[in-house]
Scaffold this active site. Structure first.
Site: not given
Length: 248
Positions: A36, A63, A125-126, A129-130
């Protein structure tokens, strides 16, 4: 005795079902590697906040690296005890991550008085979640190390600058942006936009695809590109003191 045996069988069955769900959730087809432009994250009504390490460089920042399916959906939050996020596993790559994977979201005023974004919170978080959904291929350290290597492998800003596309606040053709990236990498990129405080569309994210094996820092043709949400021409906003502006 029969009731006890039945209970044991039921518990084992539930464990197998849970394990099957975890295995399925970690089965995916390819990665989206998403970068990003920080100027577009900051030039919105919400604005942005910088980490305690200061303003990120005037360059694209990571990102995330997101497992995806060929049909367009994606697995998420494949958390288990085995792949829980551990800050200690980031220790040797924190300097690289701070330079290339900076948080820009402002913290909630209800939860903290800080005006700084939180890199570790973003990375957690990354991963949760992923990254957890790629655990069959990459453990936590390998996930971040591989993603940072991808960033080192491709210099999106230089690719665009080479074609006269620079973050000077002017508008540029989305098609020209795509062509510049394809010429340099050999692959089609997904272009994502957001809007600034005045409602103008601006270049926000560039998405490339990576093979699910994560065997090398090589890109692949995207089985499916993310939904396009850009007009024909978009702003490439200034970020910081820009040396890219032609003052002549």
């Amino acid at each position: 005795m029969k009731m006890i045996n039945s209970s044991i069988i039921a518990i084992k069955f539930l464990m197998l079902v849970t394990l099957a769900k975890i295995c399925v959730s970690q089965d995916f087809d390819f990665f989206y590697f998403v970068q990003q432009w920080p100027g577009s994250s900051c030039d919105t009504k919400q604005g942005c906040c910088f980490p305690q390490t200061g303003r990120p460089a005037s360059n694209f920042t990571i990102h995330g690296l997101w497992p995806n399916y060929n049909h367009g959906s994606f697995p998420s939050n494949c958390k288990s005890v085995e792949n829980a996020f551990e800050e200690s596993k980031m220790s040797d790559i924190i300097p690289r991550a701070e330079a290339s994977w900076a948080a820009l979201s402002c913290p909630s005023k209800k939860k903290t008085n800080s005006t700084n974004s939180d890199n570790m919170k973003l990375w957690k978080h990354e991963w949760e979640k992923h990254g957890t959904c790629s655990y069959s291929v990459l453990d936590q350290h390998a996930y971040f190390d591989f993603t940072l290597n991808l960033k080192d492998h491709i210099d999106l800003l230089q690719i665009l600058l080479n074609k006269g596309i620079k973050p000077d606040g002017d508008k540029y053709s989305v098609e020209k942006i795509r062509e510049a990236i394809k010429e340099a990498t050999g692959f089609e990129a997904g272009i994502r936009c957001n809007t600034d405080a005045s409602g103008n569309s601006q270049l926000n994210e560039i998405v490339l695809c990576v093979d699910k094996s994560a065997a090398s820092e090589s890109f692949i043709e995207c089985p499916i590109l993310p939904d396009a949400n850009c007009p024909e021409d978009v702003e490439f906003p200034i970020f910081g003191v820009s040396q890219f502006i032609d003052t002549a």
